[in-house]
Design an enzyme around this catalytic site. Sequence first.
Site, PDB file in Angstrom:
ATOM      1  N   ARG A 159       0.827  -1.216   0.000  1.00  8.41           N
ATOM      2  CA  ARG A 159       0.000   0.000   0.000  1.00  8.41           C
ATOM      3  C   ARG A 159       0.861   1.267   0.000  1.00  8.41           C
ATOM      4  O   ARG A 159       0.510   2.273   0.626  1.00  8.41           O
ATOM      5  CB  ARG A 159      -0.964   0.032   1.196  1.00  8.41           C
ATOM      6  CG  ARG A 159      -1.941  -1.132   1.267  1.00  8.41           C
ATOM      7  CD  ARG A 159      -2.950  -1.107   0.127  1.00  8.41           C
ATOM      8  NE  ARG A 159      -4.046  -2.034   0.335  1.00  8.41           N
ATOM      9  CZ  ARG A 159      -4.063  -3.303  -0.091  1.00  8.41           C
ATOM     10  NH1 ARG A 159      -3.029  -3.789  -0.762  1.00  8.41           N
ATOM     11  NH2 ARG A 159      -5.114  -4.062   0.122  1.00  8.41           N
ATOM     12  N   SER A 233     -10.713  -0.830   3.268  1.00 12.35           N
ATOM     13  CA  SER A 233      -9.957  -0.936   4.528  1.00 12.35           C
ATOM     14  C   SER A 233      -9.509   0.455   4.958  1.00 12.35           C
ATOM     15  O   SER A 233      -8.850   1.165   4.183  1.00 12.35           O
ATOM     16  CB  SER A 233      -8.709  -1.803   4.340  1.00 12.35           C
ATOM     17  OG  SER A 233      -9.055  -3.086   3.893  1.00 12.35           O
ATOM     18  N   GLU A 329      -4.818   3.647   6.007  1.00 13.25           N
ATOM     19  CA  GLU A 329      -4.563   3.428   4.583  1.00 13.25           C
ATOM     20  C   GLU A 329      -5.209   4.546   3.764  1.00 13.25           C
ATOM     21  O   GLU A 329      -4.671   5.012   2.772  1.00 13.25           O
ATOM     22  CB  GLU A 329      -5.146   2.077   4.141  1.00 13.25           C
ATOM     23  CG  GLU A 329      -4.924   1.812   2.664  1.00 13.25           C
ATOM     24  CD  GLU A 329      -5.829   0.751   2.090  1.00 13.25           C
ATOM     25  OE1 GLU A 329      -5.729  -0.408   2.489  1.00 13.25           O
ATOM     26  OE2 GLU A 329      -6.640   1.090   1.204  1.00 13.25           O
TER      27      GLU A 329
HETATM   28  P1  FAD Z   1      -9.011   8.383  -5.219  1.00  8.28           P
HETATM   29  O1  FAD Z   1      -9.677   7.991  -3.958  1.00  8.28           O
HETATM   30  O2  FAD Z   1      -9.696   9.351  -6.101  1.00  8.28           O
HETATM   31  O3  FAD Z   1      -7.570   8.964  -4.863  1.00  8.28           O
HETATM   32  C1  FAD Z   1      -6.728   8.285  -3.952  1.00  8.28           C
HETATM   33  C2  FAD Z   1      -5.420   9.075  -3.828  1.00  8.28           C
HETATM   34  O4  FAD Z   1      -4.731   9.047  -5.060  1.00  8.28           O
HETATM   35  C3  FAD Z   1      -5.654  10.564  -3.522  1.00  8.28           C
HETATM   36  O5  FAD Z   1      -4.570  11.022  -2.729  1.00  8.28           O
HETATM   37  C4  FAD Z   1      -5.617  11.220  -4.899  1.00  8.28           C
HETATM   38  O6  FAD Z   1      -5.209  12.579  -4.844  1.00  8.28           O
HETATM   39  C5  FAD Z   1      -4.564  10.360  -5.606  1.00  8.28           C
HETATM   40  N1  FAD Z   1      -4.799  10.228  -7.055  1.00  8.28           N
HETATM   41  C6  FAD Z   1      -5.881   9.659  -7.656  1.00  8.28           C
HETATM   42  N2  FAD Z   1      -5.715   9.674  -8.993  1.00  8.28           N
HETATM   43  C7  FAD Z   1      -4.519  10.277  -9.226  1.00  8.28           C
HETATM   44  C8  FAD Z   1      -3.804  10.612 -10.411  1.00  8.28           C
HETATM   45  N3  FAD Z   1      -4.268  10.331 -11.631  1.00  8.28           N
HETATM   46  N4  FAD Z   1      -2.605  11.232 -10.277  1.00  8.28           N
HETATM   47  C9  FAD Z   1      -2.109  11.544  -9.045  1.00  8.28           C
HETATM   48  N5  FAD Z   1      -2.754  11.264  -7.899  1.00  8.28           N
HETATM   49  C10 FAD Z   1      -3.939  10.632  -7.991  1.00  8.28           C
HETATM   50  N6  FAD Z   1      -7.660  -0.912  -2.406  1.00  8.28           N
HETATM   51  C11 FAD Z   1      -6.820  -1.958  -2.555  1.00  8.28           C
HETATM   52  O7  FAD Z   1      -5.618  -1.775  -2.750  1.00  8.28           O
HETATM   53  N7  FAD Z   1      -7.287  -3.239  -2.507  1.00  8.28           N
HETATM   54  C12 FAD Z   1      -8.579  -3.547  -2.307  1.00  8.28           C
HETATM   55  O8  FAD Z   1      -8.959  -4.709  -2.267  1.00  8.28           O
HETATM   56  C13 FAD Z   1      -9.507  -2.453  -2.153  1.00  8.28           C
HETATM   57  N8  FAD Z   1     -10.805  -2.691  -1.935  1.00  8.28           N
HETATM   58  C14 FAD Z   1     -11.669  -1.647  -1.759  1.00  8.28           C
HETATM   59  C15 FAD Z   1     -13.027  -1.927  -1.548  1.00  8.28           C
HETATM   60  C16 FAD Z   1     -13.953  -0.902  -1.382  1.00  8.28           C
HETATM   61  C17 FAD Z   1     -15.404  -1.228  -1.147  1.00  8.28           C
HETATM   62  C18 FAD Z   1     -13.500   0.448  -1.449  1.00  8.28           C
HETATM   63  C19 FAD Z   1     -14.482   1.572  -1.318  1.00  8.28           C
HETATM   64  C20 FAD Z   1     -12.145   0.737  -1.659  1.00  8.28           C
HETATM   65  C21 FAD Z   1     -11.220  -0.312  -1.806  1.00  8.28           C
HETATM   66  N9  FAD Z   1      -9.845  -0.080  -2.019  1.00  8.28           N
HETATM   67  C22 FAD Z   1      -8.984  -1.131  -2.205  1.00  8.28           C
HETATM   68  C23 FAD Z   1      -9.315   1.299  -2.015  1.00  8.28           C
HETATM   69  C24 FAD Z   1      -9.428   2.019  -3.391  1.00  8.28           C
HETATM   70  O9  FAD Z   1     -10.410   1.433  -4.192  1.00  8.28           O
HETATM   71  C25 FAD Z   1      -8.106   2.022  -4.129  1.00  8.28           C
HETATM   72  O10 FAD Z   1      -7.094   2.625  -3.361  1.00  8.28           O
HETATM   73  C26 FAD Z   1      -8.203   2.739  -5.487  1.00  8.28           C
HETATM   74  O11 FAD Z   1      -7.011   2.580  -6.221  1.00  8.28           O
HETATM   75  C27 FAD Z   1      -8.489   4.221  -5.330  1.00  8.28           C
HETATM   76  O12 FAD Z   1      -8.770   4.728  -6.614  1.00  8.28           O
HETATM   77  P2  FAD Z   1      -9.526   6.084  -6.839  1.00  8.28           P
HETATM   78  O13 FAD Z   1      -9.462   6.393  -8.294  1.00  8.28           O
HETATM   79  O14 FAD Z   1     -10.866   6.043  -6.225  1.00  8.28           O
HETATM   80  O15 FAD Z   1      -8.573   7.085  -6.031  1.00  8.28           O
HETATM   81  N1  EPU Z   2     -10.934 -10.604  10.290  1.00 12.56           N
HETATM   82  C1  EPU Z   2     -11.520 -10.650  11.532  1.00 12.56           C
HETATM   83  N2  EPU Z   2     -12.504  -9.744  11.815  1.00 12.56           N
HETATM   84  C2  EPU Z   2     -12.904  -8.810  10.918  1.00 12.56           C
HETATM   85  C3  EPU Z   2     -12.281  -8.744   9.660  1.00 12.56           C
HETATM   86  C4  EPU Z   2     -11.296  -9.671   9.362  1.00 12.56           C
HETATM   87  O1  EPU Z   2     -11.175 -11.477  12.375  1.00 12.56           O
HETATM   88  O2  EPU Z   2     -13.810  -8.038  11.249  1.00 12.56           O
HETATM   89  C5  EPU Z   2      -9.935 -11.621   9.944  1.00 12.56           C
HETATM   90  C6  EPU Z   2     -10.511 -12.590   8.887  1.00 12.56           C
HETATM   91  O3  EPU Z   2     -11.227 -13.625   9.477  1.00 12.56           O
HETATM   92  C7  EPU Z   2      -9.270 -13.081   8.191  1.00 12.56           C
HETATM   93  C8  EPU Z   2      -8.293 -11.906   8.322  1.00 12.56           C
HETATM   94  O4  EPU Z   2      -8.808 -11.034   9.331  1.00 12.56           O
HETATM   95  O5  EPU Z   2      -8.738 -14.200   8.838  1.00 12.56           O
HETATM   96  C9  EPU Z   2      -8.117 -11.136   7.012  1.00 12.56           C
HETATM   97  O6  EPU Z   2      -9.401 -10.668   6.577  1.00 12.56           O
HETATM   98  P1  EPU Z   2      -9.747 -10.474   5.014  1.00 12.56           P
HETATM   99  O7  EPU Z   2      -9.381 -11.700   4.244  1.00 12.56           O
HETATM  100  O8  EPU Z   2     -11.135  -9.974   4.923  1.00 12.56           O
HETATM  101  O9  EPU Z   2      -8.718  -9.379   4.524  1.00 12.56           O
HETATM  102  P2  EPU Z   2      -8.244  -8.005   5.172  1.00 12.56           P
HETATM  103  O10 EPU Z   2      -6.876  -8.207   5.743  1.00 12.56           O
HETATM  104  O11 EPU Z   2      -9.282  -7.465   6.070  1.00 12.56           O
HETATM  105  C10 EPU Z   2      -7.012  -7.216   3.011  1.00 12.56           C
HETATM  106  C11 EPU Z   2      -6.890  -5.927   2.276  1.00 12.56           C
HETATM  107  C12 EPU Z   2      -8.077  -5.722   1.379  1.00 12.56           C
HETATM  108  C13 EPU Z   2      -8.115  -6.861   0.362  1.00 12.56           C
HETATM  109  C14 EPU Z   2      -8.219  -8.199   1.104  1.00 12.56           C
HETATM  110  C15 EPU Z   2      -8.074  -9.378   0.170  1.00 12.56           C
HETATM  111  C16 EPU Z   2      -5.535  -4.409   3.590  1.00 12.56           C
HETATM  112  C17 EPU Z   2      -5.505  -3.236   4.504  1.00 12.56           C
HETATM  113  N3  EPU Z   2      -6.738  -4.825   3.199  1.00 12.56           N
HETATM  114  O12 EPU Z   2      -8.133  -7.104   3.859  1.00 12.56           O
HETATM  115  O13 EPU Z   2      -7.944  -4.492   0.688  1.00 12.56           O
HETATM  116  O14 EPU Z   2      -9.215  -6.737  -0.513  1.00 12.56           O
HETATM  117  O15 EPU Z   2      -7.134  -8.288   2.083  1.00 12.56           O
HETATM  118  O16 EPU Z   2      -6.779  -9.454  -0.329  1.00 12.56           O
HETATM  119  O17 EPU Z   2      -4.485  -4.929   3.235  1.00 12.56           O
HETATM  120  C18 EPU Z   2      -8.411  -2.153   0.832  1.00 12.56           C
HETATM  121  O18 EPU Z   2      -7.182  -1.971   0.762  1.00 12.56           O
HETATM  122  O19 EPU Z   2      -9.227  -1.204   0.892  1.00 12.56           O
HETATM  123  C19 EPU Z   2      -8.923  -3.516   0.849  1.00 12.56           C
HETATM  124  C20 EPU Z   2     -10.219  -3.795   0.953  1.00 12.56           C
END
Ligand code: FAD
Ligand code: EPU
Length: 334
Positions: A159, A233, A329
Amino acid sequence: MQFAVHVDLKPYNTFGLAATAQYFAKLSSVEQLSNLNTDAPVLVLGGGSNLLFRDNINGFVVKNEIMGIDLIREDADHVYVRAGAGENWHGFVEHCIANGWCGVENLALIPGCVGASPMQNIGAYGVEIKDVFHSLEAWHLQDKELHSFSLEDCAFGYRESVFKRKYKGQYIITHVTYRLRKTPEYHISYGAIQQELEHMGAQELSIRAVADAVISIRKSKLPDPAVIGNAGSFFKNPEIPAETFVALKLQFPDIIGYPTFSGMVKLAAGWLIERAGWKGYRKGDAGVHAKQALVLVNYGGATGDEIFHLSEEILHSINAQFGVQLEREVNIIP
Ligand code: FAD
Ligand code: EPU
């Protein structure tokens, strides 16, 4: 580039937070960037899915809408695909799957845009963007010129990238080029992918099947921002020394941690937050999701400050109970 004034940013962030941009414009081409004549800070917006507005933005907000997906080069094993920063990330993943380009299927359904994918080296289900990244182009706001970044230049980590640290606020990413495989290399050992594939009755392994399994798992675990405001997250999973983990495990036998390549242990922050009693907690309209404790939510009327203060309380509580320092994050703005 034409800036509108006092624009409501609520539709532009997945937390659904009210905030106003003093100046707001949509960017649809690299050529328009030379008209961006300001020394004031510029906030770039993609899908607004990884940020928390604590206040109004007294300055410029640029919504990146540079589009286009092009196959620019190929060799025996790989295709090099260049995408505009404004392309929707999941749309890009679907485009790759439809063309048989492999490597991003585990990253299906992550919200947001292509341009933000390198910002925090997005990752899920055992794959990170660094695994398929080739290069990017970005506009330097002060020098007013385009710079290119290689994989090494971006200094990707969990991240993390140079754009979140050393070059924070200095660049607008305009295009990202990915190096995708012509034949798949499956990553299905992470989480519940294998079980989900069996559950789906997938006869043959394919990048389509892997993406479908990931989509299904994500839908069951994570709240949909269209239904309840959130930014995924809220905290990173903290990495601690292996000996600290052993000591914690004696005290909390069911604590969840995974060894990393660097010899540390990555703790599941969701487990820590749940164990500390926060899961399902709600104060006004700010809360901790009832199914996933790592996700903070806005039930509708929360302010960014309320969610931020809730995150402060959680940080202190986890430190007091486990001696572990969580790190956010989500990008806190301003
Ligand atoms: P924004 O929120 O618009 O911007 C994020 C940051 O990047 C800001 O600081 C912004 O200024 C900067 N930025 C954006 N675009 C540019 C650009 N073109 N040039 C320079 N700076 C820029 N993330 C994960 O890594 N893994 C996951 O599994 C994951 N799951 C998610 C699930 C949900 C339900 C949600 C809501 C979010 C999740 N995220 C996850 C976080 C998010 O989706 C990612 O970080 C995504 O890449 C953000 O993209 P965005 O375009 O919305 O960025
Ligand atoms: N867990 C709990 N309680 C909770 C949530 C999770 O005990 O309320 C435990 C789960 O049971 C599991 C472990 O924590 O054993 C990990 O949970 P999960 O697989 O849901 O993944 P996570 O660590 O919560 C991370 C990323 C996600 C990504 C998933 C899958 C980070 C900060 N988050 O979540 O990314 O989608 O793994 O790879 O690394 C994001 O960055 O926004 C994001 C959603």
